[in-house]
Write a protein that holds these residues in place. Sequence first.
Motif: not given
Length: 183
Positions: A2-19
């Motif tokens: 869903g909608s992710v704002k600001g640095q939360r989106g960056d963090w999500l992309v990084e962690k989803a990649t790692e997982l």
Amino acid sequence: GGSVKGQRGDWLVEKATELGAWSFQPLLTDHSSRMGSQKRTKGGDGSGREERWKRLAMAASKQCLRSHILDIRPATDLDDLLAKCSGEARDSGGSFIALAAHQSGRPLLPQVTEWGGGNPQQQHALGCLIIGPEGDFSERELEILKAHDDVKLVGLGDLRLRVETAALALLSGVRILEEGASA
């Protein structure tokens, strides 16, 4: 997700990649928030966010020794997402499975076990994890999800989670089931 704002989106992309996520595509929903003063539109939001996410995904892939770089896709709506996932599965000659996080859904293991004919390790050609916005899916969107036989609602517990937390909780649960299947 869903909608992710600001640095939360960056963090999500990084962690989803790692997982081990294969792709990431922001989902435009009836309850999606506005990004700054500019409403997000299908095909991208014009903010340069997708390019930043691609760089973050590349760095995270290198860090975790992953050969595949997370595919960052432009924002889309629910109908287009389901059609694309279903079409990709058909093109690969496989089946399509989608798990959509929603408070009314059954817990992950019983849902996947029932769906896999009693085998939680049932392999599918394409998996799609769908996370709604903060405020959840609208009734219209829930009807769209429920109308697809290949989509199952999955509950993530009784706590209200942010988009990025829900995405990683569901992705982690699926990864744990995958690891159990290969053991």
